[in-house]
Design a protein around this motif. Structure first.
Motif, PDB file in Angstrom:
ATOM      1  N   ARG A  41      -1.019  13.074   6.154  1.00 22.60           N
ATOM      2  CA  ARG A  41       0.186  12.290   6.415  1.00 22.60           C
ATOM      3  C   ARG A  41       0.688  11.578   5.154  1.00 22.60           C
ATOM      4  O   ARG A  41       1.890  11.468   4.927  1.00 22.60           O
ATOM      5  CB  ARG A  41      -0.118  11.258   7.518  1.00 22.60           C
ATOM      6  N   ASN A  42      -0.237  11.095   4.326  1.00 24.20           N
ATOM      7  CA  ASN A  42       0.165  10.350   3.135  1.00 24.20           C
ATOM      8  C   ASN A  42       0.221  11.236   1.892  1.00 24.20           C
ATOM      9  O   ASN A  42       0.150  10.752   0.769  1.00 24.20           O
ATOM     10  CB  ASN A  42      -0.780   9.176   2.896  1.00 24.20           C
ATOM     11  N   GLY A  43       0.350  12.541   2.105  1.00 25.71           N
ATOM     12  CA  GLY A  43       0.316  13.472   0.988  1.00 25.71           C
ATOM     13  C   GLY A  43       1.417  13.272  -0.046  1.00 25.71           C
ATOM     14  O   GLY A  43       1.242  13.616  -1.215  1.00 25.71           O
ATOM     15  N   ARG A  44       2.549  12.702   0.374  1.00 27.49           N
ATOM     16  CA  ARG A  44       3.663  12.512  -0.562  1.00 27.49           C
ATOM     17  C   ARG A  44       3.632  11.161  -1.256  1.00 27.49           C
ATOM     18  O   ARG A  44       4.466  10.875  -2.114  1.00 27.49           O
ATOM     19  CB  ARG A  44       4.992  12.684   0.184  1.00 27.49           C
ATOM     20  N   SER A  45       2.670  10.341  -0.878  1.00 27.51           N
ATOM     21  CA  SER A  45       2.554   9.025  -1.502  1.00 27.51           C
ATOM     22  C   SER A  45       1.928   9.164  -2.888  1.00 27.51           C
ATOM     23  O   SER A  45       1.060  10.009  -3.119  1.00 27.51           O
ATOM     24  CB  SER A  45       1.699   8.110  -0.625  1.00 27.51           C
ATOM     25  N   THR A  46       2.345   8.314  -3.809  1.00 25.61           N
ATOM     26  CA  THR A  46       1.801   8.361  -5.168  1.00 25.61           C
ATOM     27  C   THR A  46       0.423   7.715  -5.250  1.00 25.61           C
ATOM     28  O   THR A  46      -0.352   8.011  -6.157  1.00 25.61           O
ATOM     29  CB  THR A  46       2.739   7.654  -6.160  1.00 25.61           C
ATOM     30  N   GLY A  47       0.111   6.838  -4.310  1.00 25.49           N
ATOM     31  CA  GLY A  47      -1.182   6.177  -4.350  1.00 25.49           C
ATOM     32  C   GLY A  47      -1.475   5.478  -3.038  1.00 25.49           C
ATOM     33  O   GLY A  47      -0.564   5.079  -2.321  1.00 25.49           O
ATOM     34  N   LEU A  48      -2.750   5.331  -2.706  1.00 19.88           N
ATOM     35  CA  LEU A  48      -3.109   4.613  -1.486  1.00 19.88           C
ATOM     36  C   LEU A  48      -3.345   3.146  -1.818  1.00 19.88           C
ATOM     37  O   LEU A  48      -3.668   2.793  -2.953  1.00 19.88           O
ATOM     38  CB  LEU A  48      -4.325   5.247  -0.810  1.00 19.88           C
ATOM     39  N   HIS A  49      -3.159   2.307  -0.806  1.00 17.98           N
ATOM     40  CA  HIS A  49      -3.246   0.859  -1.010  1.00 17.98           C
ATOM     41  C   HIS A  49      -4.054   0.217   0.106  1.00 17.98           C
ATOM     42  O   HIS A  49      -4.203   0.774   1.195  1.00 17.98           O
ATOM     43  CB  HIS A  49      -1.852   0.255  -1.068  1.00 17.98           C
ATOM     44  N   GLY A  50      -4.580  -0.964  -0.181  1.00 16.57           N
ATOM     45  CA  GLY A  50      -5.364  -1.685   0.805  1.00 16.57           C
ATOM     46  C   GLY A  50      -6.769  -1.144   0.969  1.00 16.57           C
ATOM     47  O   GLY A  50      -7.460  -1.505   1.923  1.00 16.57           O
ATOM     48  N   PHE A  51      -7.196  -0.277   0.065  1.00 13.24           N
ATOM     49  CA  PHE A  51      -8.537   0.311   0.114  1.00 13.24           C
ATOM     50  C   PHE A  51      -9.328  -0.301  -1.038  1.00 13.24           C
ATOM     51  O   PHE A  51      -9.123   0.039  -2.200  1.00 13.24           O
ATOM     52  CB  PHE A  51      -8.467   1.830  -0.034  1.00 13.24           C
ATOM     53  N   LEU A  52     -10.242  -1.211  -0.719  1.00 18.23           N
ATOM     54  CA  LEU A  52     -10.970  -1.961  -1.733  1.00 18.23           C
ATOM     55  C   LEU A  52     -11.623  -1.038  -2.752  1.00 18.23           C
ATOM     56  O   LEU A  52     -12.305  -0.077  -2.383  1.00 18.23           O
ATOM     57  CB  LEU A  52     -12.046  -2.822  -1.062  1.00 18.23           C
ATOM     58  N   SER A  53     -11.369  -1.298  -4.013  1.00 22.11           N
ATOM     59  CA  SER A  53     -11.893  -0.582  -5.180  1.00 22.11           C
ATOM     60  C   SER A  53     -11.192   0.743  -5.447  1.00 22.11           C
ATOM     61  O   SER A  53     -11.494   1.416  -6.429  1.00 22.11           O
ATOM     62  CB  SER A  53     -13.409  -0.327  -5.074  1.00 22.11           C
ATOM     63  N   ARG A  54     -10.238   1.129  -4.584  1.00 28.07           N
ATOM     64  CA  ARG A  54      -9.540   2.403  -4.777  1.00 28.07           C
ATOM     65  C   ARG A  54      -8.026   2.202  -4.834  1.00 28.07           C
ATOM     66  O   ARG A  54      -7.261   3.124  -4.557  1.00 28.07           O
ATOM     67  CB  ARG A  54      -9.893   3.383  -3.653  1.00 28.07           C
ATOM     68  N   GLU A  55      -7.582   1.011  -5.176  1.00 30.18           N
ATOM     69  CA  GLU A  55      -6.164   0.692  -5.203  1.00 30.18           C
ATOM     70  C   GLU A  55      -5.389   1.628  -6.124  1.00 30.18           C
ATOM     71  O   GLU A  55      -5.728   1.802  -7.293  1.00 30.18           O
ATOM     72  CB  GLU A  55      -5.964  -0.763  -5.662  1.00 30.18           C
TER      73      GLU A  55
END
Length: 323
Positions: A41-55
């Motif tokens: 679902r988030n394949g078009r996003s440039t980056g994931l957020h709210g994921f501790l240490s993986r911002e």
């Protein structure tokens, strides 16, 4: 073609929920197969957020790391799309679009959902770039910028007030809202949120950037980002084949109902991630996958123990009769 192997668990969906569940099950020494359609679902996003240490990590990198962890712990991953499943005699048979059949003792559905976007020219093409939906996923990145809120449902007023936390330049495009009551207008005005009355016709693009929104009146209102509310589409032949019911109001997204551990109304079938919680961010979906996996393993332990007791009793009975 049917596989002779019976896995302990087949996981349908190779996103954060499915892969996290698979790793947990593999680390429990369970045989696991993940079926991944390859359409996150988030394949078009440039980056994931709210994921501790993986911002800011690109979603594809997270999934690649997850697949590697599954394989490292002995799990299998198969590219494909599950179209139906049925349970018989304690074994589930999952049919794939390419004709393969896979068998397992338990099923975990973590296939997420598809976003149905408002029918406005330009929105689908800009989705995940400057057409967004979640303040906690994207608010920081677009702070202090010109943000438009496309009103397609009554919650749009709340959404506009929410995004006001990140920017003082907010426009609510009334679009499909018939009217705003006095209290709503008072709230928006108090927070300096502008109201653009009338329907939206299209997006204005200059170069490779969103510059504004064109109303059906011809007026163009400047904005750099547009917030929309997609509808969660979870209906599928897979869910129908299992007889899984969905709840939720039309237009706001429907989801599969589970208990706290992810167990559905069908015994032996669990669900985790966005398919049963449309608002879950990546880290929450991963957590739900782990929670479901521990419940599945505990259920399998109970079954293994019950079978072992039955075998022990059958073996002990002749000895007892002879003594």
């Amino acid at each position: 073609m049917a596989s002779a192997k019976i896995y302990d668990v087949v996981v349908i969906g190779g996103g954060a929920a499915g892969l996290s569940a698979a790793v947990t099950l593999c680390r429990s020494l369970r045989s696991v197969l993940v079926i991944d359609a390859g359409e996150p679902r988030n394949g078009r996003s440039t980056g994931l957020h709210g994921f501790l240490s993986r911002e800011g990590l690109p979603p594809a990198e997270l999934l690649a790391a997850g697949r590697a962890e599954v394989r490292k712990h002995g799990g299998d991953i198969l590219q494909g799309r599950a179209i139906s499943a049925r349970g018989e005699g304690g074994v589930f048979t999952t049919e794939l679009q390419d004709g393969q059949s896979l068998r397992s003792r338990r099923l975990l559905i973590a296939s997420g959902f598809e976003d149905e976007l408002p029918e406005v020219p330009g929105i689908k093409e800009r989705w995940g770039r400057d057409v967004l939906h979640c303040p906690y996923c994207h608010g920081w990145e677009i702070r202090h910028r010109a943000i438009g809120i496309l009103a397609t449902e009554p919650t749009a007023v709340h959404e506009a007030l929410l995004f006001r936390q990140w920017s003082g330049n907010i426009t609510l495009f009334q679009h499909l809202l018939e009217d705003l009551d006095a209290a709503e207008r008072e709230q928006l005005e108090a927070r300096s949120v502008r109201i653009a009355e009338g329907s939206v016709a299209s997006l204005e693009i200059a170069g490779d950037a969103l510059t504004g929104v064109r109303l059906t009146s011809g007026q163009v209102v400047a904005c750099e980002y547009l917030v929309v509310s997609p509808t969660a589409k979870t209906e599928s032949s897979l869910l129908q084949s299992l007889g899984l019911q969905q709840t939720g109001q039309a237009g706001q997204g429907r989801h599969v109902t589970t208990d706290a551990a992810g167990l559905t109304a069908v015994q032996g079938v669990w669900a985790a991630g966005n398919i049963c919680d449309p608002t879950a961010q990546v880290i929450a979906a991963a957590s739900a996958g782990v929670k479901a996996a521990t419940a599945i393993n505990a259920d399998l332990v109970d079954e293994d123990t019950r079978r072992a007791v039955e075998v022990a009793r059958r073996t002990a009975f002749p000895k007892a009769a002879l003594s």
